[in-house]
Design an enzyme around this catalytic site. Structure first.
Site, PDB file in Angstrom:
ATOM      1  N   TYR A 154      73.163  11.824  61.781  1.00  0.00           N
ATOM      2  CA  TYR A 154      72.762  12.551  62.741  1.00  0.00           C
ATOM      3  C   TYR A 154      72.868  14.290  62.317  1.00  0.00           C
ATOM      4  O   TYR A 154      73.121  14.851  63.233  1.00  0.00           O
ATOM      5  CB  TYR A 154      72.899  12.339  64.126  1.00  0.00           C
ATOM      6  CG  TYR A 154      72.626  10.663  64.323  1.00  0.00           C
ATOM      7  CD1 TYR A 154      71.406  10.378  64.259  1.00  0.00           C
ATOM      8  CD2 TYR A 154      73.707   9.869  64.444  1.00  0.00           C
ATOM      9  CE1 TYR A 154      71.022   8.922  64.605  1.00  0.00           C
ATOM     10  CE2 TYR A 154      73.533   8.529  64.445  1.00  0.00           C
ATOM     11  CZ  TYR A 154      72.059   8.070  64.737  1.00  0.00           C
ATOM     12  OH  TYR A 154      71.996   6.617  64.840  1.00  0.00           O
TER      13      TYR A 154
ATOM     14  N   CYS B 208      69.616  32.845  67.328  1.00  0.00           N
ATOM     15  CA  CYS B 208      69.504  33.680  68.559  1.00  0.00           C
ATOM     16  C   CYS B 208      69.566  32.941  70.068  1.00  0.00           C
ATOM     17  O   CYS B 208      68.703  32.969  70.640  1.00  0.00           O
ATOM     18  CB  CYS B 208      68.294  34.571  68.670  1.00  0.00           C
ATOM     19  SG  CYS B 208      68.357  35.574  67.076  1.00  0.00           S
TER      20      CYS B 208
ATOM     21  N   GLY C 204      75.378   1.058  66.712  1.00  0.00           N
ATOM     22  CA  GLY C 204      76.284   1.526  68.058  1.00  0.00           C
ATOM     23  C   GLY C 204      77.613   1.690  67.733  1.00  0.00           C
ATOM     24  O   GLY C 204      78.404   2.242  68.485  1.00  0.00           O
TER      25      GLY C 204
ATOM     26  N   GLY D 189      74.225   2.587  61.781  1.00  0.00           N
ATOM     27  CA  GLY D 189      73.877   3.990  61.267  1.00  0.00           C
ATOM     28  C   GLY D 189      75.122   4.796  61.068  1.00  0.00           C
ATOM     29  O   GLY D 189      75.800   5.011  59.899  1.00  0.00           O
ATOM     30  N   ARG D 190      75.751   5.262  62.141  1.00  0.00           N
ATOM     31  CA  ARG D 190      76.887   6.359  62.303  1.00  0.00           C
ATOM     32  C   ARG D 190      78.156   5.790  61.489  1.00  0.00           C
ATOM     33  O   ARG D 190      78.669   6.495  60.510  1.00  0.00           O
ATOM     34  CB  ARG D 190      77.258   6.624  63.665  1.00  0.00           C
ATOM     35  CG  ARG D 190      78.048   7.946  63.689  1.00  0.00           C
ATOM     36  CD  ARG D 190      78.591   7.696  65.127  1.00  0.00           C
ATOM     37  NE  ARG D 190      77.347   7.605  66.288  1.00  0.00           N
ATOM     38  CZ  ARG D 190      76.742   8.767  66.827  1.00  0.00           C
ATOM     39  NH1 ARG D 190      77.312  10.108  66.423  1.00  0.00           N
ATOM     40  NH2 ARG D 190      76.023   8.703  67.650  1.00  0.00           N
TER      41      ARG D 190
END
Ligand code: LLP
Length: 423
Positions: free
Chosen positions: A377, A348, A241, A277-278
Protein backbone atom coordinates in the site's frame (compact mmCIF):
# COMPACT_ATOMS: atom_id res chain seq x y z
CA UNK A 1 19.25 -6.41 10.18
CA UNK A 2 16.81 -3.51 10.56
CA UNK A 3 14.23 -4.96 8.18
CA UNK A 4 14.08 -7.95 5.86
CA UNK A 5 17.34 -7.93 3.87
CA UNK A 6 18.15 -4.38 4.90
CA UNK A 7 21.42 -3.97 6.79
CA UNK A 8 24.05 -1.41 7.68
CA UNK A 9 27.53 -2.26 6.50
CA UNK A 10 30.24 0.11 7.69
CA UNK A 11 27.56 2.66 8.45
CA UNK A 12 25.93 2.49 5.00
CA UNK A 13 22.52 1.01 4.36
CA UNK A 14 22.32 -1.93 1.96
CA UNK A 15 19.34 -3.75 0.48
CA UNK A 16 20.57 -7.25 -0.20
CA UNK A 17 24.13 -6.48 -1.43
CA UNK A 18 23.31 -3.15 -3.03
CA UNK A 19 24.25 0.13 -1.32
CA UNK A 20 21.24 2.45 -1.36
CA UNK A 21 23.47 5.40 -2.17
CA UNK A 22 24.44 3.78 -5.47
CA UNK A 23 20.79 3.42 -6.47
CA UNK A 24 20.02 7.01 -5.49
CA UNK A 25 22.96 8.18 -7.57
CA UNK A 26 21.75 6.36 -10.64
CA UNK A 27 17.97 6.58 -10.30
CA UNK A 28 17.54 9.82 -8.35
CA UNK A 29 15.09 10.19 -5.45
CA UNK A 30 12.53 9.37 -4.24
CA UNK A 31 12.22 5.71 -5.17
CA UNK A 32 10.62 2.56 -3.86
CA UNK A 33 13.03 -0.31 -3.42
CA UNK A 34 12.04 -3.96 -3.03
CA UNK A 35 14.15 -6.95 -2.06
CA UNK A 36 13.63 -9.98 -4.29
CA UNK A 37 14.90 -12.27 -1.55
CA UNK A 38 12.49 -10.83 1.00
CA UNK A 39 9.54 -11.11 -1.38
CA UNK A 40 10.31 -14.72 -2.14
CA UNK A 41 10.98 -15.54 1.47
CA UNK A 42 7.74 -13.94 2.65
CA UNK A 43 5.69 -15.75 0.05
CA UNK A 44 7.37 -19.06 0.75
CA UNK A 45 6.97 -18.65 4.51
CA UNK A 46 3.29 -17.83 4.21
CA UNK A 47 2.49 -20.51 1.66
CA UNK A 48 4.47 -23.29 3.32
CA UNK A 49 2.39 -22.93 6.48
CA UNK A 50 -0.35 -24.62 4.51
CA UNK A 51 1.78 -27.46 3.13
CA UNK A 52 -0.25 -30.64 3.20
CA UNK A 53 -3.49 -28.69 3.13
CA UNK A 54 -5.24 -28.35 -0.20
CA UNK A 55 -4.90 -24.61 -0.72
CA UNK A 56 -4.28 -21.74 -3.11
CA UNK A 57 -2.49 -18.55 -2.12
CA UNK A 58 -3.80 -15.63 -4.16
CA UNK A 59 -1.59 -12.59 -3.63
CA UNK A 60 -3.66 -9.42 -3.07
CA UNK A 61 -2.56 -7.38 -6.06
CA UNK A 62 -3.74 -4.09 -4.57
CA UNK A 63 -1.01 -4.18 -1.95
CA UNK A 64 1.77 -3.91 -4.53
CA UNK A 65 0.85 -4.19 -8.16
CA UNK A 66 4.14 -3.85 -10.04
CA UNK A 67 4.32 -6.27 -12.94
CA UNK A 68 7.77 -7.58 -12.05
CA UNK A 69 6.65 -8.36 -8.51
CA UNK A 70 3.50 -10.10 -9.71
CA UNK A 71 5.67 -12.11 -12.07
CA UNK A 72 8.05 -13.20 -9.30
CA UNK A 73 5.17 -14.32 -7.12
CA UNK A 74 3.36 -15.95 -10.03
CA UNK A 75 6.43 -18.01 -10.82
CA UNK A 76 6.40 -19.21 -7.23
CA UNK A 77 2.89 -20.53 -7.76
CA UNK A 78 0.90 -17.61 -6.46
CA UNK A 79 -2.51 -16.80 -7.81
CA UNK A 80 -4.00 -13.31 -7.63
CA UNK A 81 -6.78 -11.66 -5.68
CA UNK A 82 -7.94 -8.82 -7.92
CA UNK A 83 -10.46 -6.03 -7.40
CA UNK A 84 -10.63 -4.29 -10.77
CA UNK A 85 -10.27 -4.73 -14.49
CA UNK A 86 -6.90 -3.00 -14.21
CA UNK A 87 -5.67 -5.57 -11.72
CA UNK A 88 -6.93 -8.36 -13.95
CA UNK A 89 -4.98 -6.84 -16.84
CA UNK A 90 -1.82 -6.65 -14.72
CA UNK A 91 -2.14 -10.17 -13.34
CA UNK A 92 -2.63 -11.62 -16.80
CA UNK A 93 0.29 -9.60 -18.25
CA UNK A 94 2.47 -10.88 -15.43
CA UNK A 95 1.66 -14.41 -16.51
CA UNK A 96 -0.45 -15.43 -13.52
CA UNK A 97 -2.57 -18.46 -14.35
CA UNK A 98 -6.19 -17.21 -14.80
CA UNK A 99 -7.33 -20.37 -13.10
CA UNK A 100 -5.71 -18.98 -9.96
CA UNK A 101 -7.35 -15.55 -10.14
CA UNK A 102 -10.23 -14.60 -7.89
CA UNK A 103 -12.16 -11.37 -8.18
CA UNK A 104 -13.33 -9.47 -5.06
CA UNK A 105 -14.88 -6.03 -4.61
CA UNK A 106 -18.27 -4.40 -4.15
CA UNK A 107 -18.51 -2.47 -7.41
CA UNK A 108 -17.64 -4.68 -10.38
CA UNK A 109 -18.88 -3.12 -13.63
CA UNK A 110 -20.40 -5.06 -16.51
CA UNK A 111 -17.27 -4.51 -18.58
CA UNK A 112 -15.08 -5.82 -15.76
CA UNK A 113 -17.25 -8.91 -15.28
CA UNK A 114 -17.09 -9.57 -19.02
CA UNK A 115 -13.32 -9.21 -19.15
CA UNK A 116 -12.88 -11.58 -16.21
CA UNK A 117 -15.20 -14.15 -17.78
CA UNK A 118 -13.33 -13.98 -21.06
CA UNK A 119 -10.11 -14.26 -19.07
CA UNK A 120 -11.36 -17.51 -17.57
CA UNK A 121 -10.75 -16.64 -13.91
CA UNK A 122 -11.31 -19.16 -11.15
CA UNK A 123 -14.02 -17.44 -9.15
CA UNK A 124 -15.99 -14.25 -8.51
CA UNK A 125 -16.54 -13.24 -4.90
CA UNK A 126 -20.02 -11.76 -5.08
CA UNK A 127 -20.87 -8.98 -2.66
CA UNK A 128 -24.55 -8.21 -3.34
CA UNK A 129 -27.75 -9.68 -4.81
CA UNK A 130 -27.59 -7.17 -7.66
CA UNK A 131 -24.08 -8.24 -8.51
CA UNK A 132 -25.25 -11.84 -8.81
CA UNK A 133 -27.99 -10.78 -11.23
CA UNK A 134 -25.58 -8.71 -13.25
CA UNK A 135 -23.05 -11.53 -13.47
CA UNK A 136 -25.72 -13.99 -14.59
CA UNK A 137 -26.75 -11.51 -17.29
CA UNK A 138 -23.22 -10.94 -18.56
CA UNK A 139 -22.38 -14.65 -18.51
CA UNK A 140 -25.53 -15.42 -20.47
CA UNK A 141 -24.69 -12.77 -23.06
CA UNK A 142 -21.35 -14.35 -23.85
CA UNK A 143 -22.40 -17.94 -23.29
CA UNK A 144 -20.10 -18.52 -20.33
CA UNK A 145 -20.50 -20.06 -16.90
CA UNK A 146 -19.36 -17.98 -13.92
CA UNK A 147 -18.04 -19.72 -10.84
CA UNK A 148 -19.03 -17.82 -7.72
CA UNK A 149 -18.56 -17.56 -4.00
CA UNK A 150 -20.49 -15.10 -1.90
CA UNK A 151 -18.50 -12.88 0.36
CA UNK A 152 -20.05 -13.37 3.75
CA UNK A 153 -19.86 -10.52 6.21
CA UNK A 154 -19.37 -12.47 9.45
CA UNK A 155 -19.73 -9.44 11.73
CA UNK A 156 -16.42 -10.06 13.46
CA UNK A 157 -14.32 -7.29 14.98
CA UNK A 158 -10.81 -7.54 13.52
CA UNK A 159 -9.46 -5.08 16.11
CA UNK A 160 -7.64 -2.97 13.57
CA UNK A 161 -7.86 0.60 12.25
CA UNK A 162 -11.49 1.53 11.46
CA UNK A 163 -10.65 2.41 7.85
CA UNK A 164 -9.25 -1.04 7.12
CA UNK A 165 -11.76 -3.14 9.04
CA UNK A 166 -14.16 -4.78 6.61
CA UNK A 167 -15.99 -7.61 8.33
CA UNK A 168 -18.31 -5.73 10.64
CA UNK A 169 -22.02 -5.54 9.88
CA UNK A 170 -21.74 -1.76 9.54
CA UNK A 171 -19.06 -2.04 6.79
CA UNK A 172 -20.02 -1.98 3.12
CA UNK A 173 -18.58 -5.39 2.35
CA UNK A 174 -20.19 -8.74 1.74
CA UNK A 175 -23.61 -10.15 2.49
CA UNK A 176 -24.88 -10.75 6.05
CA UNK A 177 -24.83 -14.44 7.01
CA UNK A 178 -28.57 -14.54 7.54
CA UNK A 179 -29.27 -13.24 4.03
CA UNK A 180 -26.68 -15.38 2.28
CA UNK A 181 -28.62 -18.66 2.10
CA UNK A 182 -31.33 -17.01 0.07
CA UNK A 183 -28.71 -15.80 -2.42
CA UNK A 184 -27.13 -19.25 -2.72
CA UNK A 185 -30.56 -20.69 -3.42
CA UNK A 186 -31.15 -18.08 -6.12
CA UNK A 187 -27.71 -18.70 -7.59
CA UNK A 188 -28.36 -22.43 -7.73
CA UNK A 189 -31.23 -21.85 -10.11
CA UNK A 190 -29.32 -19.58 -12.42
CA UNK A 191 -28.41 -20.98 -15.79
CA UNK A 192 -24.94 -19.44 -16.12
CA UNK A 193 -23.84 -19.51 -12.50
CA UNK A 194 -21.95 -22.31 -10.80
CA UNK A 195 -21.66 -22.19 -7.04
CA UNK A 196 -18.02 -22.77 -6.14
CA UNK A 197 -17.35 -21.42 -2.69
CA UNK A 198 -17.82 -19.24 0.34
CA UNK A 199 -15.54 -16.30 1.10
CA UNK A 200 -14.82 -13.57 3.62
CA UNK A 201 -12.21 -10.92 4.35
CA UNK A 202 -12.54 -9.26 7.72
CA UNK A 203 -9.87 -6.59 7.60
CA UNK A 204 -6.24 -5.75 7.23
CA UNK A 205 -3.22 -5.47 9.53
CA UNK A 206 -4.65 -7.91 12.07
CA UNK A 207 -2.26 -8.67 14.88
CA UNK A 208 -4.29 -11.38 16.55
CA UNK A 209 -5.35 -14.79 15.29
CA UNK A 210 -8.66 -15.03 17.14
CA UNK A 211 -10.76 -12.85 14.78
CA UNK A 212 -9.69 -15.07 11.86
CA UNK A 213 -10.71 -18.17 13.76
CA UNK A 214 -13.99 -16.60 14.79
CA UNK A 215 -14.77 -15.69 11.16
CA UNK A 216 -13.84 -19.17 9.99
CA UNK A 217 -16.13 -20.72 12.58
CA UNK A 218 -19.01 -18.62 11.32
CA UNK A 219 -18.23 -19.64 7.76
CA UNK A 220 -18.12 -23.31 8.75
CA UNK A 221 -21.48 -23.02 10.43
CA UNK A 222 -22.86 -21.44 7.30
CA UNK A 223 -21.38 -24.17 5.09
CA UNK A 224 -23.26 -26.71 7.20
CA UNK A 225 -26.46 -24.77 6.52
CA UNK A 226 -25.63 -24.81 2.82
CA UNK A 227 -25.02 -28.56 2.92
CA UNK A 228 -28.32 -29.07 4.71
CA UNK A 229 -29.91 -27.32 1.76
CA UNK A 230 -28.15 -29.58 -0.69
CA UNK A 231 -25.49 -27.09 -1.70
CA UNK A 232 -21.88 -28.25 -1.64
CA UNK A 233 -18.88 -25.97 -2.01
CA UNK A 234 -15.36 -26.60 -3.27
CA UNK A 235 -13.56 -23.45 -2.07
CA UNK A 236 -13.37 -21.69 1.25
CA UNK A 237 -11.74 -18.28 0.86
CA UNK A 238 -10.58 -16.72 4.10
CA UNK A 239 -9.27 -13.47 2.59
CA UNK A 240 -6.12 -11.69 3.66
CA UNK A 241 -5.31 -9.52 6.63
CA UNK A 242 -2.30 -10.93 8.49
CA UNK A 243 -0.45 -7.95 9.95
CA UNK A 244 3.21 -7.03 10.02
CA UNK A 245 5.52 -5.16 12.37
CA UNK A 246 5.78 -1.46 11.58
CA UNK A 247 6.75 -0.35 15.06
CA UNK A 248 6.35 -2.73 17.98
CA UNK A 249 3.29 -4.71 16.86
CA UNK A 250 3.55 -8.44 17.44
CA UNK A 251 1.59 -10.05 14.62
CA UNK A 252 1.29 -13.82 14.54
CA UNK A 253 3.97 -15.73 12.68
CA UNK A 254 2.40 -16.92 9.41
CA UNK A 255 2.94 -20.50 10.51
CA UNK A 256 1.00 -19.95 13.74
CA UNK A 257 -1.79 -18.31 11.76
CA UNK A 258 -1.76 -21.26 9.35
CA UNK A 259 -1.78 -23.80 12.19
CA UNK A 260 -4.82 -22.19 13.80
CA UNK A 261 -6.68 -22.15 10.49
CA UNK A 262 -5.75 -25.71 9.64
CA UNK A 263 -6.87 -26.93 13.03
CA UNK A 264 -10.26 -25.36 12.47
CA UNK A 265 -10.48 -26.84 8.98
CA UNK A 266 -9.73 -30.41 9.96
CA UNK A 267 -12.10 -32.83 8.31
CA UNK A 268 -13.43 -30.33 5.79
CA UNK A 269 -13.29 -31.32 2.18
CA UNK A 270 -12.57 -28.14 0.26
CA UNK A 271 -9.71 -26.08 -1.12
CA UNK A 272 -8.66 -23.23 1.15
CA UNK A 273 -7.99 -19.90 -0.58
CA UNK A 274 -5.94 -17.17 1.06
CA UNK A 275 -5.49 -13.58 -0.10
CA UNK A 276 -2.41 -12.22 1.66
CA UNK A 277 -1.05 -8.84 0.60
CA UNK A 278 0.77 -6.88 3.28
CA UNK A 279 2.43 -9.88 4.90
CA UNK A 280 4.16 -10.66 1.58
CA UNK A 281 5.19 -7.19 0.42
CA UNK A 282 5.02 -4.82 3.42
CA UNK A 283 8.42 -5.52 4.87
CA UNK A 284 10.00 -6.30 1.53
CA UNK A 285 9.94 -2.68 0.40
CA UNK A 286 11.09 0.78 1.46
CA UNK A 287 10.77 4.32 0.20
CA UNK A 288 14.04 6.22 -0.17
CA UNK A 289 13.90 9.99 -0.03
CA UNK A 290 16.37 12.88 0.16
CA UNK A 291 16.31 15.73 2.64
CA UNK A 292 15.75 19.02 0.84
CA UNK A 293 15.69 21.42 3.76
CA UNK A 294 15.72 21.51 7.50
CA UNK A 295 13.90 24.35 9.18
CA UNK A 296 12.73 25.58 12.54
CA UNK A 297 9.41 27.34 13.04
CA UNK A 298 9.50 29.14 16.31
CA UNK A 299 6.34 31.21 16.15
CA UNK A 300 4.08 28.90 18.15
CA UNK A 301 4.07 27.81 21.78
CA UNK A 302 7.17 25.75 21.24
CA UNK A 303 9.81 25.57 18.60
CA UNK A 304 9.14 23.01 15.92
CA UNK A 305 11.79 21.36 13.78
CA UNK A 306 10.91 20.23 10.28
CA UNK A 307 12.79 17.98 7.93
CA UNK A 308 11.47 18.60 4.42
CA UNK A 309 12.07 15.63 2.14
CA UNK A 310 11.37 15.04 -1.54
CA UNK A 311 8.76 12.30 -0.91
CA UNK A 312 5.25 13.27 0.09
CA UNK A 313 1.76 12.06 0.89
CA UNK A 314 1.15 11.44 -2.80
CA UNK A 315 4.03 8.92 -2.77
CA UNK A 316 3.17 7.28 0.56
CA UNK A 317 -0.34 8.06 1.73
CA UNK A 318 -0.47 5.82 4.83
CA UNK A 319 0.80 8.32 7.45
CA UNK A 320 -1.59 11.06 6.26
CA UNK A 321 -4.52 8.77 5.63
CA UNK A 322 -4.42 6.47 8.66
CA UNK A 323 -1.95 8.18 10.93
CA UNK A 324 0.17 5.11 10.19
CA UNK A 325 3.63 4.75 11.71
CA UNK A 326 6.62 3.96 9.49
CA UNK A 327 10.12 3.76 10.93
CA UNK A 328 12.49 6.16 9.21
CA UNK A 329 16.25 5.64 9.29
CA UNK A 330 19.22 7.46 7.78
CA UNK A 331 20.88 5.76 4.83
CA UNK A 332 24.27 6.73 6.22
CA UNK A 333 24.47 6.10 9.93
CA UNK A 334 24.51 9.52 11.45
CA UNK A 335 25.61 11.31 14.58
CA UNK A 336 24.49 10.15 17.99
CA UNK A 337 22.69 13.47 18.47
CA UNK A 338 18.97 13.00 18.48
CA UNK A 339 16.34 15.61 17.76
CA UNK A 340 12.57 15.76 17.72
CA UNK A 341 11.30 16.47 14.22
CA UNK A 342 8.36 16.29 11.86
CA UNK A 343 9.35 14.72 8.55
CA UNK A 344 7.24 16.39 5.91
CA UNK A 345 6.87 16.50 2.15
CA UNK A 346 6.57 19.39 -0.29
CA UNK A 347 2.78 19.13 -0.74
CA UNK A 348 0.69 22.10 0.21
CA UNK A 349 -1.26 20.45 3.00
CA UNK A 350 -0.62 20.29 6.72
CA UNK A 351 -1.56 16.62 6.51
CA UNK A 352 1.45 15.97 4.31
CA UNK A 353 3.82 14.22 6.68
CA UNK A 354 5.71 10.95 6.83
CA UNK A 355 6.41 11.19 10.56
CA UNK A 356 5.31 13.45 13.39
CA UNK A 357 7.18 14.30 16.58
CA UNK A 358 9.78 11.68 15.82
CA UNK A 359 13.13 11.35 17.62
CA UNK A 360 15.68 11.05 14.83
CA UNK A 361 19.43 11.18 14.63
CA UNK A 362 20.26 14.69 13.47
CA UNK A 363 19.76 14.93 9.71
CA UNK A 364 21.09 17.48 7.30
CA UNK A 365 20.23 18.85 3.92
CA UNK A 366 21.15 16.30 1.25
CA UNK A 367 20.94 13.24 3.53
CA UNK A 368 19.10 10.15 2.32
CA UNK A 369 16.41 8.62 4.51
CA UNK A 370 14.71 5.23 4.21
CA UNK A 371 11.04 4.96 5.12
CA UNK A 372 10.69 1.35 6.19
CA UNK A 373 7.87 -1.18 5.75
CA UNK A 374 6.54 0.64 2.70
CA UNK A 375 6.24 -2.29 0.29
CA UNK A 376 2.51 -2.75 0.80
CA UNK A 377 0.00 0.00 0.00
CA UNK A 378 2.92 2.30 -0.78
CA UNK A 379 3.44 2.81 -4.47
CA UNK A 380 0.10 1.20 -5.25
CA UNK A 381 -1.71 4.01 -3.44
CA UNK A 382 0.43 6.79 -4.85
CA UNK A 383 -1.00 9.58 -6.98
CA UNK A 384 0.03 12.59 -9.01
CA UNK A 385 -1.36 15.13 -6.54
CA UNK A 386 0.34 18.51 -6.87
CA UNK A 387 1.37 17.33 -10.35
CA UNK A 388 4.18 15.27 -8.92
CA UNK A 389 5.43 12.56 -11.26
CA UNK A 390 5.17 9.17 -9.59
CA UNK A 391 8.48 7.86 -8.34
CA UNK A 392 10.62 5.03 -9.68
CA UNK A 393 10.33 1.47 -8.42
CA UNK A 394 13.52 -0.54 -8.11
CA UNK A 395 14.13 -4.21 -7.41
CA UNK A 396 17.30 -5.45 -5.73
CA UNK A 397 18.57 -8.97 -6.15
CA UNK A 398 21.89 -9.94 -4.57
CA UNK A 399 24.40 -7.35 -5.80
CA UNK A 400 22.28 -6.14 -8.70
CA UNK A 401 19.35 -3.80 -9.06
CA UNK A 402 16.86 -3.05 -11.80
CA UNK A 403 14.35 -0.25 -12.35
CA UNK A 404 10.98 -2.00 -12.60
CA UNK A 405 9.04 1.21 -13.13
CA UNK A 406 10.69 4.32 -14.43
CA UNK A 407 10.16 7.65 -12.76
CA UNK A 408 7.35 9.45 -14.50
CA UNK A 409 8.22 12.48 -16.60
CA UNK A 410 6.24 15.67 -16.99
CA UNK A 411 4.82 14.39 -20.27
CA UNK A 412 3.35 11.41 -18.37
CA UNK A 413 1.40 13.88 -16.24
CA UNK A 414 -0.40 15.17 -19.30
CA UNK A 415 -1.14 11.84 -20.94
CA UNK A 416 -4.75 11.83 -22.10
CA UNK A 417 -5.31 15.54 -21.54
CA UNK A 418 -5.94 18.08 -24.25
CA UNK A 419 -6.05 21.84 -24.52
CA UNK A 420 -9.55 23.24 -24.77
CA UNK A 421 -10.90 23.99 -28.22
CA UNK A 422 -13.95 25.77 -26.77
CA UNK A 423 -14.03 29.28 -25.37
N1 LLP B 1 -8.60 -9.55 0.19
C1 LLP B 1 -9.47 -8.52 0.14
C2 LLP B 1 -10.84 -8.76 -0.33
C3 LLP B 1 -9.06 -7.24 0.54
O1 LLP B 1 -9.93 -6.23 0.49
C4 LLP B 1 -7.73 -7.04 1.00
C5 LLP B 1 -7.29 -5.72 1.42
C6 LLP B 1 -6.85 -8.14 1.01
C7 LLP B 1 -7.33 -9.38 0.60
C8 LLP B 1 -5.43 -8.04 1.44
O2 LLP B 1 -5.31 -7.69 2.79
P1 LLP B 1 -3.87 -7.71 3.50
O3 LLP B 1 -3.40 -9.15 3.55
O4 LLP B 1 -2.94 -6.87 2.70
O5 LLP B 1 -4.14 -7.16 4.83
N2 LLP B 1 -4.57 0.66 2.35
C9 LLP B 1 -4.65 0.04 3.65
C10 LLP B 1 -5.04 -1.42 3.57
C11 LLP B 1 -6.31 -1.66 2.82
C12 LLP B 1 -6.65 -3.12 2.67
C13 LLP B 1 -7.70 -3.32 1.68
N3 LLP B 1 -8.04 -4.70 1.43
C14 LLP B 1 -3.32 0.25 4.37
O6 LLP B 1 -2.43 0.89 3.82
O7 LLP B 1 -3.17 -0.18 5.51
Amino acid sequence: MIMDNLTYRDGKLFCEDVPLEAIAKQVGTPFYLYSTTALKHNFQEFDSGFDGQDHLTCFAVKSCSNLAILQILGKMGSGADIVSGGELFRAMKAGIDPNKIIYSGVGKTKAELREALYGGILMFNIESPQELDRLQGVAEEIGATARVAFRINPDVDPKTHAYISTGLAKNKFGIPVDEALQEYLRARDMENIEIAGVSCHIGSQLTEISPFVEALQKLKEFITTLNDNGIGISYLDLGGGVGITYDDEKPPHPHDYAAAIRKELAGMDCTLILEPGRVITGNAGILVTRVQYTKVNSGGEKEKQFVVVDAAMNDLARPSLYGAYHKIVPVTEASEDQELVDIVGPICETGDFLAKDRMMPKVEQGDLLAVLSSGAYGFSMSSNYNSRPRVAEVLACNERFQVIRYREEYEDLLRGESLSVME
